[in-house]
Design a protein around this motif. Structure first.
Motif, PDB file in Angstrom:
ATOM      1  N   GLN A 116     -20.246  30.094  22.535  1.00  0.00           N
ATOM      2  CA  GLN A 116     -20.344  31.520  22.847  1.00  0.00           C
ATOM      3  C   GLN A 116     -21.604  32.092  22.179  1.00  0.00           C
ATOM      4  O   GLN A 116     -22.048  31.579  21.151  1.00  0.00           O
ATOM      5  CB  GLN A 116     -19.104  32.274  22.358  1.00  0.00           C
ATOM      6  N   PHE A 117     -22.153  33.168  22.757  1.00  0.00           N
ATOM      7  CA  PHE A 117     -23.359  33.756  22.158  1.00  0.00           C
ATOM      8  C   PHE A 117     -23.077  34.191  20.733  1.00  0.00           C
ATOM      9  O   PHE A 117     -23.887  33.985  19.830  1.00  0.00           O
ATOM     10  CB  PHE A 117     -23.828  34.953  22.990  1.00  0.00           C
ATOM     11  N   GLY A 118     -21.919  34.769  20.531  1.00  0.00           N
ATOM     12  CA  GLY A 118     -21.461  35.211  19.219  1.00  0.00           C
ATOM     13  C   GLY A 118     -20.181  35.994  19.420  1.00  0.00           C
ATOM     14  O   GLY A 118     -20.071  36.761  20.379  1.00  0.00           O
ATOM     15  N   ILE A 119     -19.219  35.807  18.544  1.00  0.00           N
ATOM     16  CA  ILE A 119     -17.948  36.527  18.659  1.00  0.00           C
ATOM     17  C   ILE A 119     -17.866  37.545  17.526  1.00  0.00           C
ATOM     18  O   ILE A 119     -18.059  37.209  16.355  1.00  0.00           O
ATOM     19  CB  ILE A 119     -16.761  35.551  18.615  1.00  0.00           C
ATOM     20  N   PHE A 120     -17.574  38.800  17.904  1.00  0.00           N
ATOM     21  CA  PHE A 120     -17.575  39.896  16.955  1.00  0.00           C
ATOM     22  C   PHE A 120     -16.167  40.216  16.460  1.00  0.00           C
ATOM     23  O   PHE A 120     -15.191  40.096  17.207  1.00  0.00           O
ATOM     24  CB  PHE A 120     -18.158  41.154  17.610  1.00  0.00           C
ATOM     25  N   THR A 121     -16.093  40.657  15.231  1.00  0.00           N
ATOM     26  CA  THR A 121     -14.842  41.223  14.727  1.00  0.00           C
ATOM     27  C   THR A 121     -14.615  42.577  15.396  1.00  0.00           C
ATOM     28  O   THR A 121     -15.546  43.180  15.949  1.00  0.00           O
ATOM     29  CB  THR A 121     -14.900  41.424  13.208  1.00  0.00           C
ATOM     30  N   TYR A 122     -13.379  43.078  15.353  1.00  0.00           N
ATOM     31  CA  TYR A 122     -13.120  44.436  15.840  1.00  0.00           C
ATOM     32  C   TYR A 122     -14.083  45.432  15.185  1.00  0.00           C
ATOM     33  O   TYR A 122     -14.691  46.279  15.837  1.00  0.00           O
ATOM     34  CB  TYR A 122     -11.694  44.866  15.501  1.00  0.00           C
TER      35      TYR A 122
END
Length: 306
Positions: A116-122
Protein backbone atom coordinates in the motif's frame (compact mmCIF):
# COMPACT_ATOMS: atom_id res chain seq x y z
CA UNK A 1 0.63 -9.04 -26.96
CA UNK A 2 -1.41 -11.23 -24.64
CA UNK A 3 -2.66 -11.17 -21.08
CA UNK A 4 -0.89 -13.31 -18.50
CA UNK A 5 -2.23 -15.06 -15.42
CA UNK A 6 -0.50 -15.32 -12.06
CA UNK A 7 -1.33 -16.48 -8.55
CA UNK A 8 -0.76 -14.41 -5.43
CA UNK A 9 0.57 -16.68 -2.67
CA UNK A 10 -1.51 -15.13 0.16
CA UNK A 11 -3.69 -18.24 0.60
CA UNK A 12 -0.63 -20.50 0.80
CA UNK A 13 0.94 -18.70 3.77
CA UNK A 14 1.24 -21.06 6.77
CA UNK A 15 -0.16 -23.89 4.65
CA UNK A 16 3.24 -24.18 2.94
CA UNK A 17 6.65 -22.94 4.04
CA UNK A 18 9.49 -24.76 2.27
CA UNK A 19 10.41 -23.20 -1.10
CA UNK A 20 10.44 -26.54 -2.90
CA UNK A 21 7.01 -27.50 -1.58
CA UNK A 22 5.57 -24.10 -2.45
CA UNK A 23 6.83 -24.01 -6.04
CA UNK A 24 6.03 -27.65 -6.76
CA UNK A 25 2.46 -27.14 -5.55
CA UNK A 26 2.00 -24.01 -7.67
CA UNK A 27 3.58 -25.39 -10.82
CA UNK A 28 2.66 -29.07 -10.75
CA UNK A 29 -0.63 -29.15 -8.85
CA UNK A 30 -2.20 -25.73 -9.39
CA UNK A 31 -0.77 -25.33 -12.88
CA UNK A 32 0.69 -21.82 -12.73
CA UNK A 33 4.16 -20.63 -13.66
CA UNK A 34 3.71 -16.94 -12.83
CA UNK A 35 3.91 -16.23 -9.09
CA UNK A 36 3.25 -13.10 -7.05
CA UNK A 37 5.24 -13.95 -3.95
CA UNK A 38 4.24 -12.48 -0.59
CA UNK A 39 6.82 -11.57 2.00
CA UNK A 40 5.92 -14.24 4.55
CA UNK A 41 7.79 -16.88 2.55
CA UNK A 42 11.07 -14.93 2.66
CA UNK A 43 10.66 -12.21 5.24
CA UNK A 44 13.03 -9.23 4.86
CA UNK A 45 13.30 -9.04 8.66
CA UNK A 46 14.98 -12.45 8.89
CA UNK A 47 18.75 -12.71 9.20
CA UNK A 48 20.81 -12.25 6.04
CA UNK A 49 22.10 -15.86 6.04
CA UNK A 50 18.54 -17.19 6.35
CA UNK A 51 17.27 -14.92 3.57
CA UNK A 52 20.18 -15.87 1.31
CA UNK A 53 19.76 -19.59 1.88
CA UNK A 54 16.00 -19.62 1.31
CA UNK A 55 16.24 -17.33 -1.71
CA UNK A 56 18.75 -19.68 -3.32
CA UNK A 57 16.48 -22.65 -2.64
CA UNK A 58 13.50 -20.81 -4.08
CA UNK A 59 15.45 -19.75 -7.18
CA UNK A 60 16.61 -23.31 -7.79
CA UNK A 61 13.08 -24.67 -7.44
CA UNK A 62 11.70 -22.02 -9.80
CA UNK A 63 14.24 -23.06 -12.42
CA UNK A 64 13.41 -26.75 -11.95
CA UNK A 65 9.70 -26.12 -12.55
CA UNK A 66 10.11 -23.45 -15.26
CA UNK A 67 8.30 -20.93 -13.06
CA UNK A 68 9.14 -17.34 -12.14
CA UNK A 69 8.30 -14.74 -9.54
CA UNK A 70 6.74 -11.85 -11.44
CA UNK A 71 6.45 -9.56 -8.40
CA UNK A 72 6.79 -9.52 -4.62
CA UNK A 73 4.42 -7.73 -2.26
CA UNK A 74 3.43 -7.63 1.36
CA UNK A 75 1.17 -10.46 2.40
CA UNK A 76 -1.68 -11.01 4.86
CA UNK A 77 0.48 -10.11 7.85
CA UNK A 78 1.96 -7.01 6.26
CA UNK A 79 -1.02 -4.66 6.04
CA UNK A 80 0.68 -2.03 8.18
CA UNK A 81 1.24 1.73 8.35
CA UNK A 82 4.74 1.41 6.84
CA UNK A 83 5.65 4.76 5.19
CA UNK A 84 2.71 6.58 6.82
CA UNK A 85 3.62 5.51 10.33
CA UNK A 86 3.73 8.54 12.66
CA UNK A 87 7.12 7.58 14.09
CA UNK A 88 10.17 8.46 11.98
CA UNK A 89 12.26 5.58 13.30
CA UNK A 90 9.56 3.07 12.41
CA UNK A 91 9.35 4.52 8.90
CA UNK A 92 13.12 4.25 8.58
CA UNK A 93 12.93 0.61 9.62
CA UNK A 94 10.43 -0.10 6.85
CA UNK A 95 12.46 1.75 4.24
CA UNK A 96 15.31 -0.65 4.99
CA UNK A 97 12.86 -3.55 5.12
CA UNK A 98 11.63 -2.81 1.61
CA UNK A 99 15.18 -2.35 0.38
CA UNK A 100 15.84 -5.88 1.57
CA UNK A 101 12.69 -7.00 -0.26
CA UNK A 102 14.18 -5.40 -3.37
CA UNK A 103 17.38 -7.37 -2.76
CA UNK A 104 15.36 -10.60 -2.64
CA UNK A 105 13.55 -9.61 -5.83
CA UNK A 106 16.83 -8.78 -7.54
CA UNK A 107 18.29 -12.17 -6.63
CA UNK A 108 15.21 -13.86 -8.10
CA UNK A 109 15.21 -11.79 -11.28
CA UNK A 110 11.88 -10.28 -10.28
CA UNK A 111 11.16 -6.80 -11.75
CA UNK A 112 8.79 -5.26 -9.18
CA UNK A 113 7.83 -5.04 -5.51
CA UNK A 114 5.00 -3.24 -3.79
CA UNK A 115 2.54 -2.64 -0.96
CA UNK A 116 0.00 0.00 0.00
CA UNK A 117 1.18 3.59 -0.56
CA UNK A 118 0.84 4.16 3.17
CA UNK A 119 -1.81 3.41 5.79
CA UNK A 120 -2.85 6.22 8.11
CA UNK A 121 -4.06 6.13 11.67
CA UNK A 122 -7.46 7.70 12.37
CA UNK A 123 -5.70 10.63 14.06
CA UNK A 124 -3.31 11.40 11.20
CA UNK A 125 -5.83 10.89 8.43
CA UNK A 126 -8.44 13.11 10.07
CA UNK A 127 -5.97 16.01 10.39
CA UNK A 128 -5.55 17.48 6.86
CA UNK A 129 -2.28 19.22 7.71
CA UNK A 130 -0.74 16.14 9.25
CA UNK A 131 -2.09 13.94 6.44
CA UNK A 132 -0.50 16.11 3.77
CA UNK A 133 2.77 16.17 5.66
CA UNK A 134 2.83 12.39 5.91
CA UNK A 135 1.90 11.97 2.25
CA UNK A 136 5.03 13.88 1.27
CA UNK A 137 7.11 11.93 3.76
CA UNK A 138 5.71 8.64 2.42
CA UNK A 139 6.62 9.58 -1.14
CA UNK A 140 10.14 10.39 0.02
CA UNK A 141 10.30 6.90 1.53
CA UNK A 142 9.18 5.42 -1.80
CA UNK A 143 11.90 7.43 -3.55
CA UNK A 144 14.54 6.02 -1.22
CA UNK A 145 13.35 2.47 -1.88
CA UNK A 146 13.14 3.16 -5.63
CA UNK A 147 16.78 4.25 -5.76
CA UNK A 148 17.89 1.02 -4.16
CA UNK A 149 15.50 -1.09 -6.23
CA UNK A 150 16.81 0.42 -9.45
CA UNK A 151 20.36 -0.42 -8.41
CA UNK A 152 19.26 -4.02 -7.89
CA UNK A 153 17.80 -4.25 -11.39
CA UNK A 154 14.11 -3.75 -10.64
CA UNK A 155 12.18 -1.75 -13.24
CA UNK A 156 9.11 -0.56 -11.33
CA UNK A 157 7.29 -0.43 -8.00
CA UNK A 158 3.58 -0.62 -7.24
CA UNK A 159 1.09 0.60 -4.66
CA UNK A 160 -2.30 -1.00 -4.06
CA UNK A 161 -5.47 1.14 -3.95
CA UNK A 162 -7.65 0.02 -1.07
CA UNK A 163 -11.26 0.44 0.15
CA UNK A 164 -11.22 3.05 2.93
CA UNK A 165 -9.91 6.58 2.82
CA UNK A 166 -7.11 6.20 5.35
CA UNK A 167 -5.64 3.31 3.32
CA UNK A 168 -5.75 5.49 0.18
CA UNK A 169 -7.10 4.88 -3.31
CA UNK A 170 -10.58 3.98 -2.08
CA UNK A 171 -12.37 5.54 -5.06
CA UNK A 172 -11.61 5.79 -8.75
CA UNK A 173 -10.99 9.53 -8.53
CA UNK A 174 -8.85 9.31 -5.39
CA UNK A 175 -6.73 6.61 -6.98
CA UNK A 176 -6.24 8.70 -10.10
CA UNK A 177 -5.47 11.84 -8.10
CA UNK A 178 -2.82 10.04 -6.07
CA UNK A 179 -1.29 8.52 -9.19
CA UNK A 180 -1.27 11.89 -10.94
CA UNK A 181 0.62 13.34 -7.97
CA UNK A 182 3.11 10.46 -8.04
CA UNK A 183 3.59 10.96 -11.78
CA UNK A 184 4.36 14.64 -11.24
CA UNK A 185 7.45 13.75 -9.22
CA UNK A 186 10.54 12.24 -10.81
CA UNK A 187 11.31 8.87 -9.21
CA UNK A 188 14.24 6.61 -10.13
CA UNK A 189 11.81 3.96 -11.42
CA UNK A 190 8.04 4.24 -11.91
CA UNK A 191 5.62 3.78 -9.02
CA UNK A 192 2.37 2.50 -10.50
CA UNK A 193 -1.02 1.43 -9.13
CA UNK A 194 -1.94 -2.23 -8.84
CA UNK A 195 -5.72 -2.13 -8.76
CA UNK A 196 -7.98 -4.81 -7.32
CA UNK A 197 -11.33 -5.23 -9.07
CA UNK A 198 -13.09 -6.05 -5.78
CA UNK A 199 -11.83 -3.05 -3.83
CA UNK A 200 -13.55 0.31 -3.52
CA UNK A 201 -15.46 2.31 -0.94
CA UNK A 202 -18.90 0.77 -0.38
CA UNK A 203 -20.04 4.05 1.20
CA UNK A 204 -19.30 6.04 -1.95
CA UNK A 205 -22.29 7.65 -3.69
CA UNK A 206 -20.74 6.72 -7.04
CA UNK A 207 -21.68 3.11 -7.91
CA UNK A 208 -18.64 2.83 -10.17
CA UNK A 209 -16.41 2.94 -7.10
CA UNK A 210 -17.50 -0.63 -6.34
CA UNK A 211 -17.87 -1.69 -9.96
CA UNK A 212 -15.11 -4.19 -10.84
CA UNK A 213 -15.40 -3.44 -14.54
CA UNK A 214 -15.07 0.30 -13.98
CA UNK A 215 -11.81 -0.26 -12.08
CA UNK A 216 -10.49 -2.58 -14.79
CA UNK A 217 -11.32 -0.15 -17.58
CA UNK A 218 -10.20 3.06 -15.86
CA UNK A 219 -6.75 1.74 -14.94
CA UNK A 220 -6.16 -0.67 -17.80
CA UNK A 221 -3.15 1.21 -19.12
CA UNK A 222 -1.82 2.32 -15.74
CA UNK A 223 -1.99 -0.91 -13.73
CA UNK A 224 0.40 -3.54 -15.13
CA UNK A 225 -0.95 -6.06 -12.60
CA UNK A 226 -4.66 -6.33 -11.78
CA UNK A 227 -5.79 -8.37 -8.79
CA UNK A 228 -8.79 -10.49 -9.68
CA UNK A 229 -11.20 -12.73 -7.81
CA UNK A 230 -14.81 -13.76 -8.22
CA UNK A 231 -16.94 -10.84 -7.08
CA UNK A 232 -20.46 -10.86 -5.70
CA UNK A 233 -22.65 -7.89 -4.85
CA UNK A 234 -22.15 -8.35 -1.10
CA UNK A 235 -18.34 -8.00 -1.33
CA UNK A 236 -18.22 -11.00 0.94
CA UNK A 237 -14.74 -12.32 0.26
CA UNK A 238 -11.84 -13.06 -2.05
CA UNK A 239 -13.78 -15.81 -3.79
CA UNK A 240 -12.15 -18.35 -6.13
CA UNK A 241 -13.39 -18.98 -9.66
CA UNK A 242 -15.01 -22.30 -8.81
CA UNK A 243 -18.34 -23.58 -10.04
CA UNK A 244 -19.91 -22.76 -6.68
CA UNK A 245 -18.86 -19.11 -6.73
CA UNK A 246 -19.16 -18.61 -10.48
CA UNK A 247 -22.85 -19.49 -10.24
CA UNK A 248 -23.71 -16.13 -8.66
CA UNK A 249 -20.49 -14.21 -9.39
CA UNK A 250 -20.25 -11.18 -11.64
CA UNK A 251 -16.87 -11.86 -13.20
CA UNK A 252 -16.36 -13.81 -16.39
CA UNK A 253 -13.18 -13.72 -18.48
CA UNK A 254 -14.97 -12.36 -21.53
CA UNK A 255 -16.60 -9.51 -19.65
CA UNK A 256 -13.55 -8.52 -17.62
CA UNK A 257 -11.16 -8.67 -20.55
CA UNK A 258 -13.59 -6.63 -22.63
CA UNK A 259 -13.47 -3.90 -19.95
CA UNK A 260 -9.66 -3.97 -19.86
CA UNK A 261 -9.43 -3.82 -23.64
CA UNK A 262 -11.94 -0.96 -23.71
CA UNK A 263 -9.61 0.94 -21.39
CA UNK A 264 -6.65 0.26 -23.67
CA UNK A 265 -5.07 -2.67 -21.85
CA UNK A 266 -3.34 -5.31 -23.96
CA UNK A 267 -0.91 -7.29 -21.84
CA UNK A 268 -1.88 -6.86 -18.18
CA UNK A 269 -0.99 -9.54 -15.65
CA UNK A 270 -4.22 -10.86 -14.11
CA UNK A 271 -3.30 -12.00 -10.63
CA UNK A 272 -5.59 -14.32 -8.70
CA UNK A 273 -5.63 -12.98 -5.14
CA UNK A 274 -7.88 -15.29 -3.18
CA UNK A 275 -8.53 -16.03 0.49
CA UNK A 276 -9.71 -19.07 2.44
CA UNK A 277 -10.75 -19.27 6.07
CA UNK A 278 -8.84 -21.41 8.52
CA UNK A 279 -11.92 -23.59 8.91
CA UNK A 280 -12.89 -26.86 7.31
CA UNK A 281 -13.72 -27.58 4.59
CA UNK A 282 -12.21 -24.30 3.33
CA UNK A 283 -8.76 -24.95 4.77
CA UNK A 284 -8.21 -28.13 2.78
CA UNK A 285 -9.85 -26.78 -0.38
CA UNK A 286 -7.16 -24.20 -1.15
CA UNK A 287 -5.09 -26.11 -3.71
CA UNK A 288 -8.11 -27.57 -5.50
CA UNK A 289 -9.85 -24.17 -5.65
CA UNK A 290 -6.72 -22.48 -6.99
CA UNK A 291 -6.32 -25.21 -9.58
CA UNK A 292 -9.93 -24.80 -10.70
CA UNK A 293 -9.55 -21.03 -10.83
CA UNK A 294 -6.40 -21.25 -12.96
CA UNK A 295 -8.08 -23.71 -15.31
CA UNK A 296 -11.04 -21.33 -15.64
CA UNK A 297 -8.75 -18.50 -16.78
CA UNK A 298 -6.09 -20.48 -18.66
CA UNK A 299 -7.85 -20.30 -22.06
CA UNK A 300 -7.76 -16.52 -21.86
CA UNK A 301 -4.26 -15.73 -20.50
CA UNK A 302 -0.82 -17.30 -20.51
CA UNK A 303 -0.01 -19.27 -17.38
CA UNK A 304 3.71 -19.66 -17.92
CA UNK A 305 3.24 -23.08 -19.44
CA UNK A 306 1.02 -22.19 -22.43
Amino acid sequence: MSFSLSVNTNPLVNRFAEPEDLVATLASEIGIGHIQLVHEFINPSWSVPTITRLTKRLDKSLATHRAKVTSIMTGPYGRLNHFAHPDAEVRAYYVQWFKTMADIAGDLGCPAIGTQFGIFTYKDYDDPVRRNELMTIALDCWRDVAEHAKARGLTWLFWEPMSVGRELGHTLNDTQALQNWINSVALPIPLRPMVDIDHGDVSSPDPDDVNPFAWAERFATQSPIIHIKQSSMNKGGHWPFTAQHNADGRITPDKLLAAIRKGGGTNNELCLELAFREREPADRSVVAALKESVAYWAPHATTGFN
